[in-house]
Write an enzyme that holds these catalytic residues in place. Sequence first.
Site, PDB file in Angstrom:
ATOM      1  N   VAL A  32      32.666  44.390  40.493  1.00 34.38           N
ATOM      2  CA  VAL A  32      31.640  43.358  40.658  1.00 34.38           C
ATOM      3  C   VAL A  32      30.304  43.976  41.086  1.00 34.38           C
ATOM      4  O   VAL A  32      29.266  43.726  40.477  1.00 34.38           O
ATOM      5  CB  VAL A  32      32.081  42.300  41.705  1.00 34.38           C
ATOM      6  CG1 VAL A  32      30.990  41.256  41.885  1.00 34.38           C
ATOM      7  CG2 VAL A  32      33.379  41.635  41.275  1.00 34.38           C
TER       8      VAL A  32
ATOM      9  N   LYS B  58      47.978  33.071  45.261  1.00 30.65           N
ATOM     10  CA  LYS B  58      47.592  34.483  45.229  1.00 30.65           C
ATOM     11  C   LYS B  58      48.864  35.301  45.343  1.00 30.65           C
ATOM     12  O   LYS B  58      49.883  34.828  45.868  1.00 30.65           O
ATOM     13  CB  LYS B  58      46.675  34.793  46.422  1.00 30.65           C
ATOM     14  CG  LYS B  58      45.850  36.033  46.260  1.00 30.65           C
ATOM     15  CD  LYS B  58      44.501  35.745  45.620  1.00 30.65           C
ATOM     16  CE  LYS B  58      43.700  37.021  45.422  1.00 30.65           C
ATOM     17  NZ  LYS B  58      42.360  36.750  44.907  1.00 30.65           N
TER      18      LYS B  58
ATOM     19  N   GLY C  30      29.582  48.054  48.353  1.00 34.04           N
ATOM     20  CA  GLY C  30      30.687  48.101  47.394  1.00 34.04           C
ATOM     21  C   GLY C  30      30.197  48.053  45.970  1.00 34.04           C
ATOM     22  O   GLY C  30      29.576  47.084  45.538  1.00 34.04           O
TER      23      GLY C  30
ATOM     24  N   GLY D 214      32.127  48.453  43.068  1.00 31.74           N
ATOM     25  CA  GLY D 214      33.282  48.421  42.169  1.00 31.74           C
ATOM     26  C   GLY D 214      32.983  47.566  40.960  1.00 31.74           C
ATOM     27  O   GLY D 214      31.840  47.474  40.504  1.00 31.74           O
TER      28      GLY D 214
HETATM   29  P1  NAI Z   1      36.771  46.785  43.388  1.00 29.44           P
HETATM   30  O1  NAI Z   1      38.008  47.257  44.047  1.00 29.44           O
HETATM   31  O2  NAI Z   1      36.511  47.103  41.959  1.00 29.44           O
HETATM   32  O3  NAI Z   1      35.488  47.308  44.212  1.00 29.44           O
HETATM   33  C1  NAI Z   1      35.418  47.363  45.598  1.00 29.44           C
HETATM   34  C2  NAI Z   1      34.505  48.530  45.927  1.00 29.44           C
HETATM   35  O4  NAI Z   1      34.274  48.533  47.320  1.00 29.44           O
HETATM   36  C3  NAI Z   1      35.097  49.891  45.561  1.00 29.44           C
HETATM   37  O5  NAI Z   1      34.166  50.633  44.814  1.00 29.44           O
HETATM   38  C4  NAI Z   1      35.398  50.526  46.912  1.00 29.44           C
HETATM   39  O6  NAI Z   1      35.286  51.921  46.894  1.00 29.44           O
HETATM   40  C5  NAI Z   1      34.323  49.898  47.769  1.00 29.44           C
HETATM   41  N1  NAI Z   1      34.597  49.934  49.204  1.00 29.44           N
HETATM   42  C6  NAI Z   1      35.782  49.865  49.839  1.00 29.44           C
HETATM   43  N2  NAI Z   1      35.608  49.964  51.161  1.00 29.44           N
HETATM   44  C7  NAI Z   1      34.289  50.083  51.367  1.00 29.44           C
HETATM   45  C8  NAI Z   1      33.477  50.215  52.514  1.00 29.44           C
HETATM   46  N3  NAI Z   1      33.995  50.252  53.746  1.00 29.44           N
HETATM   47  N4  NAI Z   1      32.138  50.329  52.360  1.00 29.44           N
HETATM   48  C9  NAI Z   1      31.588  50.301  51.136  1.00 29.44           C
HETATM   49  N5  NAI Z   1      32.310  50.187  49.998  1.00 29.44           N
HETATM   50  C10 NAI Z   1      33.640  50.087  50.121  1.00 29.44           C
HETATM   51  O7  NAI Z   1      36.728  45.214  43.637  1.00 29.44           O
HETATM   52  P2  NAI Z   1      35.848  44.141  42.873  1.00 29.44           P
HETATM   53  O8  NAI Z   1      36.615  43.546  41.784  1.00 29.44           O
HETATM   54  O9  NAI Z   1      34.491  44.707  42.602  1.00 29.44           O
HETATM   55  O10 NAI Z   1      35.718  43.016  44.003  1.00 29.44           O
HETATM   56  C11 NAI Z   1      34.843  43.183  45.109  1.00 29.44           C
HETATM   57  C12 NAI Z   1      35.056  42.054  46.098  1.00 29.44           C
HETATM   58  O11 NAI Z   1      34.832  40.812  45.440  1.00 29.44           O
HETATM   59  C13 NAI Z   1      36.481  41.963  46.669  1.00 29.44           C
HETATM   60  O12 NAI Z   1      36.429  41.505  47.983  1.00 29.44           O
HETATM   61  C14 NAI Z   1      37.135  40.917  45.793  1.00 29.44           C
HETATM   62  O13 NAI Z   1      38.186  40.241  46.472  1.00 29.44           O
HETATM   63  C15 NAI Z   1      35.987  39.983  45.537  1.00 29.44           C
HETATM   64  N6  NAI Z   1      36.123  39.220  44.314  1.00 29.44           N
HETATM   65  C16 NAI Z   1      36.285  39.856  43.108  1.00 29.44           C
HETATM   66  C17 NAI Z   1      36.419  39.102  41.950  1.00 29.44           C
HETATM   67  C18 NAI Z   1      36.542  39.754  40.606  1.00 29.44           C
HETATM   68  O14 NAI Z   1      36.401  39.052  39.596  1.00 29.44           O
HETATM   69  N7  NAI Z   1      36.775  41.051  40.516  1.00 29.44           N
HETATM   70  C19 NAI Z   1      36.425  37.637  41.991  1.00 29.44           C
HETATM   71  C20 NAI Z   1      36.159  37.082  43.297  1.00 29.44           C
HETATM   72  C21 NAI Z   1      36.058  37.857  44.411  1.00 29.44           C
END
Ligand code: NAI
Length: 354
Positions: free
Chosen positions: A185, A80, A181, A183
């Site tokens: 995903v 990572k 969350g 985002g």
């Molecule tokens: P992202 O950054 O696009 O979305 C994260 C979302 O969580 C954002 O909309 C943010 O505003 C929100 N957030 C942050 N703090 C918060 C809180 N306290 N309460 C509620 N919402 C909050 O990230 P993504 O890509 O959607 O990933 C989400 C999770 O899944 C992360 O932990 C990431 O490590 C994990 N993940 C993602 C993968 C991927 O393919 N994108 C693969 C495997 C794991």
Amino acid sequence: MEIFDMREFDAHELIVFGDDAATGLRAVIALHSTALGPAAGGCRMWPYATMAEAVSDVLRLSRGMSYKNAIAGLPFGGGKSVIIGDPQKQKTPELFEAFGRFVDSLGGRYLTAEDVGTTTADMASVARATRYVAGLGRAPGEAGGDPAPKTALGVHLGIKAAVRFRLGRSDLEGLSVAIQGLGGVGSHLARMLADEGARLKVADVRAAAVRRVCDELGASAVAVEDVLAEDVDVLAPCALGAVLNEQSIPRLHARIVAGAANNQLAQGQDGQSLLAAGILYAPDYVINAGGIISVSREYRGGATDAQVLEDIGQIPLRLTEIFERARHENRTTNAVADEMARERLGRHRQKMVA
Ligand code: NAI
């Protein structure tokens, strides 16, 4: 900073620090294990308050990637990288190109892709300096591209496996799911669940993201501080790590926790508290492997999107095997998953409890 003594240090093979004054790049790459192949795992950009925080995160995340890739049966080890900086303010194509040179200097021992705070466009800048990158744009039908929708698909199928196992149901009609969350995903997951009739409660610190999902899918908005404690069938953490901890677990009402966030358990023993509370936990690195499965196919080349979907279809089978073994042996699902991963890595000793 005594890295070898850090709680998160787990016989990592290599940790390198990159500094490029011209672009302001400050990054750390950690390779946990290359026993199964080159270390693969995304690049996170985050405004870490201290270097120790960044190192702790990259150690923990790279170890998680070793386990994730091993359990998913991929020919990759675990690594990572983290870029220290605010993704809203400090991104430039030059910074990512410098990061690409940093990745390239490892000669293929590390393969990167997007993660929290980085995007497909950022990886295109990385690709100008190295070929050891995936998660790029692609032609229709080809494997790869943005991993987030693929991760969401794996989580969706994993939730269905957990529902079948814990609630004895094969559909999601009328089932309540809380998503923390929205985002890359979480927003895709929300759509897939809504399409199958699930009732959604959603929270995000970005009000606009919440509004969009509520308007488009008829979800209900809940407060960020309340979402974990919602009285729902399934809780899907899709934002931050360490959300399942001593404080939050006694407040949970969900019967299943199954979401995308990495490192959901603050400590390994939190899995025991979930088990004692009768909550089925889908180990994060097993259920969220869809993205790395896609990245891995893209990197190896010559694969179609259909093959990626077929591989992701294995996630619910793997989860069910873990659920069954855990029930049979009266152990936590995270302990069973860790043991399976360590067997594949040839590491039988576990130093860190997380
Ligand atoms: P992202 O950054 O696009 O979305 C994260 C979302 O969580 C954002 O909309 C943010 O505003 C929100 N957030 C942050 N703090 C918060 C809180 N306290 N309460 C509620 N919402 C909050 O990230 P993504 O890509 O959607 O990933 C989400 C999770 O899944 C992360 O932990 C990431 O490590 C994990 N993940 C993602 C993968 C991927 O393919 N994108 C693969 C495997 C794991």
